[in-house]
Design an enzyme around this catalytic site. Structure first.
Site, PDB file in Angstrom:
ATOM      1  N   SER A  33       0.827  -1.210   0.000  1.00 35.30           N
ATOM      2  CA  SER A  33       0.000   0.000   0.000  1.00 35.30           C
ATOM      3  C   SER A  33       0.859   1.257   0.000  1.00 35.30           C
ATOM      4  CB  SER A  33      -0.919  -0.006   1.220  1.00 35.30           C
ATOM      5  OG  SER A  33      -0.169  -0.206   2.404  1.00 35.30           O
ATOM      6  N   ASN A 120      -2.344  -2.681  13.236  1.00 36.19           N
ATOM      7  CA  ASN A 120      -3.799  -2.489  13.182  1.00 36.19           C
ATOM      8  C   ASN A 120      -4.245  -1.222  13.903  1.00 36.19           C
ATOM      9  OD1 ASN A 120      -3.686  -4.875  11.863  1.00 36.19           O
ATOM     10  ND2 ASN A 120      -4.641  -6.116  13.472  1.00 36.19           N
ATOM     11  N   HIS A 166     -39.807  22.709 -11.118  1.00 42.28           N
ATOM     12  CA  HIS A 166     -39.772  21.926 -12.373  1.00 42.28           C
ATOM     13  C   HIS A 166     -38.995  22.669 -13.475  1.00 42.28           C
ATOM     14  CE1 HIS A 166     -43.172  19.618 -10.594  1.00 42.28           C
ATOM     15  NE2 HIS A 166     -43.551  20.809 -10.197  1.00 42.28           N
ATOM     16  N   SER A 287     -13.608  27.859 -27.136  1.00 46.44           N
ATOM     17  CA  SER A 287     -13.681  26.689 -27.998  1.00 46.44           C
ATOM     18  C   SER A 287     -12.601  26.826 -29.060  1.00 46.44           C
ATOM     19  CB  SER A 287     -15.059  26.627 -28.655  1.00 46.44           C
ATOM     20  OG  SER A 287     -14.988  25.875 -29.857  1.00 46.44           O
ATOM     21  N   LYS A 293     -17.765  31.091 -28.367  1.00 44.60           N
ATOM     22  CA  LYS A 293     -18.107  30.333 -27.169  1.00 44.60           C
ATOM     23  C   LYS A 293     -17.309  30.696 -25.933  1.00 44.60           C
ATOM     24  CE  LYS A 293     -19.339  26.155 -27.345  1.00 44.60           C
ATOM     25  NZ  LYS A 293     -20.355  25.169 -27.103  1.00 44.60           N
ATOM     26  N   GLU A 300     -18.825  22.386 -14.999  1.00 47.05           N
ATOM     27  CA  GLU A 300     -19.104  21.026 -15.486  1.00 47.05           C
ATOM     28  C   GLU A 300     -18.224  20.000 -14.764  1.00 47.05           C
ATOM     29  OE1 GLU A 300     -20.247  21.525 -20.100  1.00 47.05           O
ATOM     30  OE2 GLU A 300     -18.412  22.502 -19.502  1.00 47.05           O
TER      31      GLU A 300
HETATM   32  N1  ARG Z   1      -1.232  -1.333   5.291  1.00 47.73           N
HETATM   33  C1  ARG Z   1      -2.204  -1.855   6.181  1.00 47.73           C
HETATM   34  C2  ARG Z   1      -3.529  -1.133   5.999  1.00 47.73           C
HETATM   35  O1  ARG Z   1      -3.524  -0.097   5.436  1.00 47.73           O
HETATM   36  C3  ARG Z   1      -1.723  -1.682   7.590  1.00 47.73           C
HETATM   37  C4  ARG Z   1      -2.281  -2.649   8.563  1.00 47.73           C
HETATM   38  C5  ARG Z   1      -1.741  -3.996   8.334  1.00 47.73           C
HETATM   39  N2  ARG Z   1      -2.117  -4.929   9.319  1.00 47.73           N
HETATM   40  C6  ARG Z   1      -2.052  -6.239   9.152  1.00 47.73           C
HETATM   41  N3  ARG Z   1      -2.434  -6.995  10.124  1.00 47.73           N
HETATM   42  N4  ARG Z   1      -1.606  -6.780   8.046  1.00 47.73           N
HETATM   43  O2  ARG Z   1      -4.573  -1.606   6.377  1.00 47.73           O
END
Ligand code: ARG
Length: 467
Positions: A33, A120, A166, A287, A293, A300
């Site tokens: 990640s 975690n 409307h 444009s 234009k 938008e």
């Molecule tokens: N990169 C993980 C996330 O964003 C971090 C937590 C990972 N925890 C684990 N038990 N693998 O959720």
């Protein structure tokens, strides 16, 4: 291991085409990640400093190790900020990238940082801090947008325009009143932002993997150091919970929906057919082929960004809906949705604030449109009730006949002669013409929250005292 050794494994026949090596490389790709969670570096380091400081205060690690850790983390912070830090996908995420670098910088003391902590609770902390800061930015941005609308409303408290239902001409209103409708909408968004900040103002760190820890940590101390009101109360919930991200996305979706409705109005108003506003050069484009234009591209795009933001909300709700407690890796998919929505929302609010501030309001065009389409028909009906004592339903009927007659003659209600009107109902007198102008119509709507300029000015003052 997802390291160099995987290079020697052969690619999978079915899906290995783009991979030089075997499943470990794919595992690394799906698992990592770091490409997006590096955005959390400042929160990660801040959280680690608070955690290490608490560990030392509680005698869980030595003061000396804590000093090394804090110093090393500050070095990493400057390395990342100067662009010198090398992020590694092999190290998966921001947490392990920082910790691995810390080990290189300070040696074995680095290994003590993760005592009484898990990724975690660490990720729950980092991300919550990030979302909380983003909400604080959103609150400021909404305040600026509201301020822009209050100024335009002040300026145009008397500017008459057609009000629509409307998208058909309904009754005359003022442009100031219409602007104040958006102030109410963005004001609600801002109060949702404030409530969400309150909700998420609890510190997750110390929940550890899910069950808490046997080390004598002080979660109140870390909560305070990190600017939270208090620690979360249930360690299982803490690592399972992404409500703060969902709340952000819900708020963002509602705000974006408001922005999109405004964008749609700006698109309509700026057409030559309506001509109610002219966008500034700074917020429109030309444009390449049609020289006449001037396109409302920014509006938008604001309208389109709403699709993205709403999509992010649905995506994360869908990720979360099937997850058992506590942490599952699915939750790693929370960040990109929130980051993307946050960027889109920030940009959309800023663009809208610019457009609202800069646009030229064409009061003459608004007034002309307000007077057409029999917009004062309700005023005629109300007059018949008030002055001639008709029940409203009968007055409605009489007025309908007057509109039909005007339509037949190709004129407005105010252009019918008294004789014409009396041919429909003899109780009508010369005084009826006082209510058939658009100015008289708006001035008469003095009910609380109504469109009368004096009433709109009261609402502006109410908001000014709160913005
Ligand atoms: N990169 C993980 C996330 O964003 C971090 C937590 C990972 N925890 C684990 N038990 N693998 O959720």
């Amino acid at each position: 291991m997802a390291d160099g050794s995987s290079e020697t494994k052969s690619s999978n026949q079915m899906w290995g085409g783009r991979f030089a090596s075997g499943p470990d490389a794919i595992m690394e790709e799906i698992n990592a990640s770091i490409s997006f969670d590096k955005k959390l570096y400042a929160q990660d380091i801040r959280g680690s400093i608070a955690h290490a400081t608490m560990l030392a205060h509680q005698g869980i690690i030595s003061a000396d190790d804590k000093d090394k850790i804090v110093h090393g983390l500050n070095t990493i912070l400057s390395e990342i900020e100067s662009g010198a830090f090398e992020f590694s996908r092999r190290l998966e995420d921001i947490h392990m990238n920082v910790e691995a670098r810390l080990a290189t910088l300070i040696g074995p003391a680095a290994g003590r940082l993760h005592t009484a902590r898990s990724r975690n609770d660490q990720v729950a902390l980092d991300f919550r801090l990030w979302v909380k800061e983003e909400l604080q930015k959103t609150e400021k941005a909404l305040t600026a947008l509201i301020a822009a609308f209050l100024d335009r409303a002040d300026e145009h408290a008397d500017t008459v325009m057609p009000g629509f239902t409307h998208l058909q001409t309904a009754q005359p209103v003022t442009f100031g009143h219409h602007c104040m409708a958006y102030v109410e909408m963005f004001g609600r968004d801002r109060s949702r932002v404030r409530h969400a900040i309150e909700h998420m103002d609890e510190s997750p760190i110390g929940a550890a993997a899910l069950a808490g820890t046997g080390f004598p940590i002080d979660r109140h101390m870390t909560a305070k150091a990190l600017g939270f009101r208090e620690p979360t109360r249930n360690s299982i919930d803490t690592v399972s919970d992404r409500d703060f991200a969902l709340e952000f996305l819900s708020i963002a979706s509602i705000a974006a929906t408001h922005l999109s409705r405004l964008a749609e109005e700006i698109v309509i108003w700026s057409t030559p057919q309506f001509g109610f506003i002219r966008l500034s050069d700074a917020f429109s484009t030309g444009s390449s082929i049609m020289p006449q234009k001037k396109n409302p591209d920014a509006a938008e795009l604001v309208r389109a960004k709403t699709g993205r933001i709403n999509g992010s909300l649905v995506a994360l709700l869908t990720v979360m809906k099937g997850l058992p407690l506590a942490y599952s890796k699915d939750m790693q998919e929370d960040k990109e949705q929130v980051f993307d929505a946050a960027e889109s929302l920030e940009l959309a609010i800023a663009a809208m604030t610019g457009m609202v501030r800069d646009m030229t309001v064409r009061a003459d065009r608004m007034k002309a449109a307000a007077g057409s389409g029999y917009s004062t028909a309700t005023d005629l009906a109300d007059w018949l009730v008030r002055e001639a004592g008709l029940p409203f339903r009968d007055a409605h009927h009489v007025t309908g006949r007057a509109v039909a007659l005007a339509e037949q003659k190709g004129c407005d209600l105010a252009d019918l002669s008294l004789a014409d009107l009396q041919s429909i109902n003899p109780a009508i007198t010369e005084k009826v013409f006082d209510v058939l102008t658009v100015e008289a119509s708006v001035a008469s709507r003095t009910s609380f929250g109504g469109t009368a300029p004096a009433e709109v000015r009261k609402q502006i003052a109410w908001w000014r005292a709160r913005n």
